[in-house]
Write a protein that holds these residues in place. Structure first.
Motif, mmCIF file in Angstrom:
data_model
loop_
_atom_site.group_PDB
_atom_site.id
_atom_site.type_symbol
_atom_site.label_atom_id
_atom_site.label_comp_id
_atom_site.label_asym_id
_atom_site.label_seq_id
_atom_site.Cartn_x
_atom_site.Cartn_y
_atom_site.Cartn_z
ATOM 1 N N ASP A 184 -62.136 25.734 51.056
ATOM 2 C CA ASP A 184 -63.294 24.850 51.193
ATOM 3 C C ASP A 184 -63.254 23.752 50.128
ATOM 4 O OD1 ASP A 184 -63.717 26.533 49.064
ATOM 5 O OD2 ASP A 184 -65.889 26.706 49.399
ATOM 6 N N SER A 185 -62.044 23.268 49.831
ATOM 7 C CA SER A 185 -61.854 22.281 48.772
ATOM 8 C C SER A 185 -61.165 21.031 49.298
ATOM 9 C CB SER A 185 -61.008 22.866 47.637
ATOM 10 O OG SER A 185 -61.615 23.996 47.066
ATOM 11 N N THR A 186 -61.406 19.938 48.607
ATOM 12 C CA THR A 186 -60.612 18.722 48.776
ATOM 13 C C THR A 186 -59.767 18.565 47.525
ATOM 14 O OG1 THR A 186 -62.314 17.653 50.119
ATOM 15 C CG2 THR A 186 -60.653 16.239 49.129
ATOM 16 N N LEU A 187 -58.464 18.431 47.715
ATOM 17 C CA LEU A 187 -57.539 18.246 46.600
ATOM 18 C C LEU A 187 -57.147 16.774 46.527
ATOM 19 C CD1 LEU A 187 -55.537 19.212 44.385
ATOM 20 C CD2 LEU A 187 -53.909 19.710 46.231
ATOM 21 N N VAL A 188 -57.324 16.171 45.356
ATOM 22 C CA VAL A 188 -56.915 14.786 45.130
ATOM 23 C C VAL A 188 -55.818 14.799 44.075
ATOM 24 C CG1 VAL A 188 -57.621 12.485 44.421
ATOM 25 C CG2 VAL A 188 -59.230 13.951 45.668
ATOM 26 N N LEU A 189 -54.642 14.308 44.461
ATOM 27 C CA LEU A 189 -53.502 14.277 43.543
ATOM 28 C C LEU A 189 -53.237 12.852 43.078
ATOM 29 C CD1 LEU A 189 -50.808 16.721 44.992
ATOM 30 C CD2 LEU A 189 -52.228 17.004 42.952
ATOM 31 N N TYR A 190 -53.420 12.648 41.791
ATOM 32 C CA TYR A 190 -53.030 11.392 41.163
ATOM 33 C C TYR A 190 -51.541 11.484 40.794
ATOM 34 C CZ TYR A 190 -57.988 10.192 40.326
ATOM 35 O OH TYR A 190 -59.318 9.892 40.460
ATOM 36 N N MET A 191 -50.851 10.360 40.814
ATOM 37 C CA MET A 191 -49.439 10.297 40.418
ATOM 38 C C MET A 191 -48.632 11.410 41.081
ATOM 39 S SD MET A 191 -50.088 9.385 36.386
ATOM 40 C CE MET A 191 -51.556 10.435 36.259
ATOM 41 N N PRO A 192 -48.599 11.457 42.409
ATOM 42 C CA PRO A 192 -47.898 12.550 43.091
ATOM 43 C C PRO A 192 -46.383 12.423 43.070
ATOM 44 C CG PRO A 192 -48.743 10.995 44.696
ATOM 45 C CD PRO A 192 -49.259 10.540 43.367
ATOM 46 N N GLY A 193 -45.860 11.306 42.556
ATOM 47 C CA GLY A 193 -44.415 11.098 42.596
ATOM 48 C C GLY A 193 -43.983 10.617 43.971
ATOM 49 N N ARG A 194 -42.657 10.627 44.228
ATOM 50 C CA ARG A 194 -42.162 10.160 45.520
ATOM 51 C C ARG A 194 -41.473 11.252 46.325
ATOM 52 N NH1 ARG A 194 -44.820 5.984 47.103
ATOM 53 N NH2 ARG A 194 -43.280 5.817 48.761
ATOM 54 N N ASP A 195 -41.313 12.428 45.742
ATOM 55 C CA ASP A 195 -40.667 13.518 46.473
ATOM 56 C C ASP A 195 -41.739 14.295 47.239
ATOM 57 O OD1 ASP A 195 -39.130 15.526 47.488
ATOM 58 O OD2 ASP A 195 -38.320 16.202 45.564
ATOM 59 N N PHE A 196 -42.213 13.700 48.328
ATOM 60 C CA PHE A 196 -43.308 14.301 49.073
ATOM 61 C C PHE A 196 -42.857 15.531 49.859
ATOM 62 C CE2 PHE A 196 -44.697 9.896 48.450
ATOM 63 C CZ PHE A 196 -45.932 10.124 47.878
ATOM 64 N N THR A 197 -41.567 15.616 50.174
ATOM 65 C CA THR A 197 -41.049 16.790 50.884
ATOM 66 C C THR A 197 -41.188 18.033 50.012
ATOM 67 O OG1 THR A 197 -39.501 15.465 52.178
ATOM 68 C CG2 THR A 197 -39.029 17.816 51.969
ATOM 69 N N THR A 198 -40.731 17.925 48.769
ATOM 70 C CA THR A 198 -40.821 19.050 47.836
ATOM 71 C C THR A 198 -42.273 19.374 47.507
ATOM 72 O OG1 THR A 198 -38.669 18.520 46.872
ATOM 73 C CG2 THR A 198 -40.155 19.878 45.550
ATOM 74 N N LEU A 199 -43.076 18.338 47.319
ATOM 75 C CA LEU A 199 -44.483 18.551 46.999
ATOM 76 C C LEU A 199 -45.188 19.285 48.128
ATOM 77 C CD1 LEU A 199 -46.970 18.081 45.216
ATOM 78 C CD2 LEU A 199 -47.227 15.836 46.304
ATOM 79 N N ALA A 200 -44.948 18.857 49.369
ATOM 80 C CA ALA A 200 -45.585 19.503 50.515
ATOM 81 C C ALA A 200 -45.148 20.956 50.644
ATOM 82 C CB ALA A 200 -45.258 18.738 51.796
ATOM 83 N N ALA A 201 -43.849 21.203 50.462
ATOM 84 C CA ALA A 201 -43.340 22.570 50.562
ATOM 85 C C ALA A 201 -43.991 23.470 49.512
ATOM 86 C CB ALA A 201 -41.821 22.575 50.399
ATOM 87 N N SER A 202 -44.176 22.934 48.304
ATOM 88 C CA SER A 202 -44.792 23.708 47.229
ATOM 89 C C SER A 202 -46.251 24.015 47.547
ATOM 90 C CB SER A 202 -44.681 22.928 45.912
ATOM 91 O OG SER A 202 -45.244 23.649 44.846
ATOM 92 N N LEU A 203 -46.961 23.039 48.105
ATOM 93 C CA LEU A 203 -48.369 23.255 48.449
ATOM 94 C C LEU A 203 -48.511 24.249 49.602
ATOM 95 C CD1 LEU A 203 -49.598 19.558 48.174
ATOM 96 C CD2 LEU A 203 -50.159 21.438 46.622
ATOM 97 N N ILE A 204 -47.631 24.139 50.581
ATOM 98 C CA ILE A 204 -47.653 25.088 51.705
ATOM 99 C C ILE A 204 -47.333 26.501 51.217
ATOM 100 C CG2 ILE A 204 -46.481 25.740 53.848
ATOM 101 C CD1 ILE A 204 -46.179 22.705 54.403
ATOM 102 N N GLU A 205 -46.361 26.610 50.325
ATOM 103 C CA GLU A 205 -45.981 27.916 49.778
ATOM 104 C C GLU A 205 -47.145 28.538 49.011
ATOM 105 O OE1 GLU A 205 -42.543 29.874 46.846
ATOM 106 O OE2 GLU A 205 -42.564 27.725 47.277
ATOM 107 N N SER A 206 -48.007 27.692 48.437
ATOM 108 C CA SER A 206 -49.147 28.214 47.677
ATOM 109 C C SER A 206 -50.238 28.772 48.584
ATOM 110 C CB SER A 206 -49.737 27.106 46.797
ATOM 111 O OG SER A 206 -50.493 26.196 47.574
ATOM 112 N N GLY A 207 -50.104 28.520 49.901
ATOM 113 C CA GLY A 207 -51.073 29.072 50.834
ATOM 114 C C GLY A 207 -51.886 28.060 51.602
#
Length: 259
Positions: A184-207
């Motif tokens: 029930d949260s909104t996550l706002v990421l500042y300075m997410p970098g450019r490797d969005f594939t790795t970032l997305a995989a990490s967030l999905i892995e977190s649940g």
């Protein structure tokens, strides 16, 4: 010791340092206090994300010394910024120092390294004032016409950065919050970098479910603003605009889509 704006003239005062939020880029989103200080400060030390349109409001006699980053590379160290504040604000030969405007994009207290500068100013007994600004997350929400908290979708708001202070190290979700990500949260990421594939995989892995809606907004509130709606599972292939980018993730993004 910090100064109290209610007990001083509205104009910038000699020998004072002002840590000021320039907002997300649109000069019309400046606070009245920030705009007035731009017109009356002697020396301005802006980050690179401060827009030219904002700097155009500065006094024509002001000395403007850019102190931000280009392509991720600092043109000056944080210690160098401290030295500039001290050099210009300190009294010389019995004359008061200059008024110094340390101009930061967004809000100076949200991922703006203001803590280090506050500690330095206190250590050297330089009077200072902090002027808040509109942080990028709120400007993006307004542009998207999307509440970041919605009683039907999100009762929590998490502001985080994907980079570590010690270097350009992408943080994992476990370093951003404890336990499972609250759905029930909104996550706002500042300075997410450019490797969005790795970032997305990490967030999905977190649940976080792969189908969770997200939107990447480039250059928020400027004429070059670029909005890229997608889902977490497709984030890595989405046509995301150039930096600076703000990434919003959560069901509230879907609940309140902009018409």
């Amino acid at each position: 010791m910090s100064s109290n704006p209610q007990n001083s003239d509205l104009d910038a005062q000699p020998g004072h340092v002002y840590l000021v939020g320039a907002g997300p880029g649109d000069p019309s989103l400046l606070t009245l206090r920030a705009a007035h200080l731009l017109r009356t400060c002697d020396v301005i030390l802006p980050d690179d994300l401060v827009s030219d349109a904002v700097l155009d409001l500065a006094s024509p006699t002001a000395l403007i010394i850019p102190v931000g980053k280009r392509c991720g590379q600092p043109r000056i160290t944080q210690a160098g910024i401290h030295d500039l504040m001290l050099q210009h604000a300190s009294s010389k030969d019995g004359e008061p120092g200059s008024s110094v405007l340390r101009l930061k994009s967004g809000d100076p207290l949200v991922f703006g390294r203001a803590g280090e500068e506050i500690a330095f100013l206190r250590e050297h007994s330089l009077p200072f004032e902090i002027v808040p600004g509109i942080t990028a997350a709120f400007a993006v929400a307004a542009s998207l016409q999307t509440p970041l908290t919605d009683r039907n979708a999100a009762s929590k708001l998490i502001l985080a950065t994907a980079h570590h202070a010690a270097g350009k190290v992408t943080l994992t979700p476990s370093q951003m919050w404890s336990g499972a990500f609250p759905d029930d949260s909104t996550l706002v990421l500042y300075m997410p970098g450019r490797d969005f594939t790795t970032l997305a995989a990490s967030l999905i892995e977190s649940g976080i479910p792969p189908t969770t809606p997200c939107v990447a907004v480039s250059k928020a509130s400027t004429p070059d603003e670029h909005v890229c709606p997608t889902t977490l599972e497709h984030l890595g292939t989405a046509p995301i605009g150039p930096a600076p980018v703000l990434l919003l993730i959560g069901q509230a993004i879907q609940t309140n889509p902009k018409p």
